[in-house]
Write a protein that holds these residues in place. Sequence first.
Motif, short mmCIF file in Angstrom:
data_model
loop_
_atom_site.label_atom_id
_atom_site.label_comp_id
_atom_site.label_asym_id
_atom_site.label_seq_id
_atom_site.Cartn_x
_atom_site.Cartn_y
_atom_site.Cartn_z
N ALA A 113 0.99 -1.19 -0.04
CA ALA A 113 0.01 -0.09 -0.02
C ALA A 113 0.86 1.17 0.08
CB ALA A 113 -0.97 -0.13 1.28
N ALA A 114 0.41 2.30 -0.70
CA ALA A 114 1.22 3.48 -0.65
C ALA A 114 0.01 4.52 -0.75
CB ALA A 114 2.09 3.50 -1.83
N ASP A 115 0.97 5.99 -0.38
CA ASP A 115 0.27 7.22 -0.67
C ASP A 115 -0.03 7.52 -2.05
OD1 ASP A 115 2.45 8.59 -1.41
OD2 ASP A 115 2.70 9.48 0.44
N ARG A 156 0.76 2.52 13.69
CA ARG A 156 -0.42 3.05 13.34
C ARG A 156 -0.43 3.43 11.96
NH1 ARG A 156 0.25 5.94 18.23
NH2 ARG A 156 1.09 7.60 17.33
N LYS A 157 0.47 4.14 11.51
CA LYS A 157 0.77 4.43 9.88
C LYS A 157 0.57 3.21 9.11
CE LYS A 157 3.08 7.09 6.52
NZ LYS A 157 4.57 7.92 6.33
N ALA A 158 1.23 2.19 9.41
CA ALA A 158 1.15 0.95 8.65
C ALA A 158 -0.23 0.10 8.67
CB ALA A 158 2.41 -0.41 9.20
N MET A 218 -2.42 2.52 6.25
CA MET A 218 -2.15 2.25 4.99
C MET A 218 -2.67 1.07 4.47
SD MET A 218 1.46 4.18 4.42
CE MET A 218 1.76 3.66 2.65
N SER A 219 -2.68 -0.06 5.33
CA SER A 219 -3.01 -1.56 4.88
C SER A 219 -4.54 -1.45 4.80
CB SER A 219 -2.57 -2.55 5.91
OG SER A 219 -1.11 -2.40 6.18
N LEU A 220 -5.14 -0.92 5.53
CA LEU A 220 -6.75 -0.91 5.76
C LEU A 220 -7.38 0.08 4.68
CD1 LEU A 220 -7.37 -0.59 9.62
CD2 LEU A 220 -7.58 -2.66 7.95
#
Length: 145
Positions: free
Chosen positions: A42-44, A136-138, A141-143
């Motif tokens: 996943a990425a921005d 939290r960031k991981a 992004m995964s969700l």
Amino acid sequence: ILIPTRKVTPRDAAAAANAARWNRMEAPKDNEPEEVFLHEMAADEEGNTFAAVINRKLGIGLKVDYNMKELPYFMQWKSIASGDYVMGLEPANSSVYGKPYHIEENSLHEMEPLAAERKKIVLTFLSGGELDAVRRKAEEMSLTR
């Protein structure tokens, strides 16, 4: 191991046998085979993503930031073999399947003779509250991607 992954694919039977534990390091074991997992990251919106290794007991971690437009593949190499015990976080411009696979898939990364490319990978050493922020960031992004 914190990786904002959409999908985890074991490379082979050895990795498939332990696919449920791709995101943690168990105690070392004698003669344990290596495991390689391919991640669909996943990425921005700009293609930025990361992977991290966290050691809660020591309160430290390492984060690897990169851009998927430059390095579209991500492999995780894990070995819990006694005397080897290692985790590799590997963004790349090709997968572990090799040149024949990429030729067949029409995804071979090629460059002209004498050409040059620049890739940016940022390593950040983490401690304290940074550990929870990366977790939290991981998860976010995964969700959401």
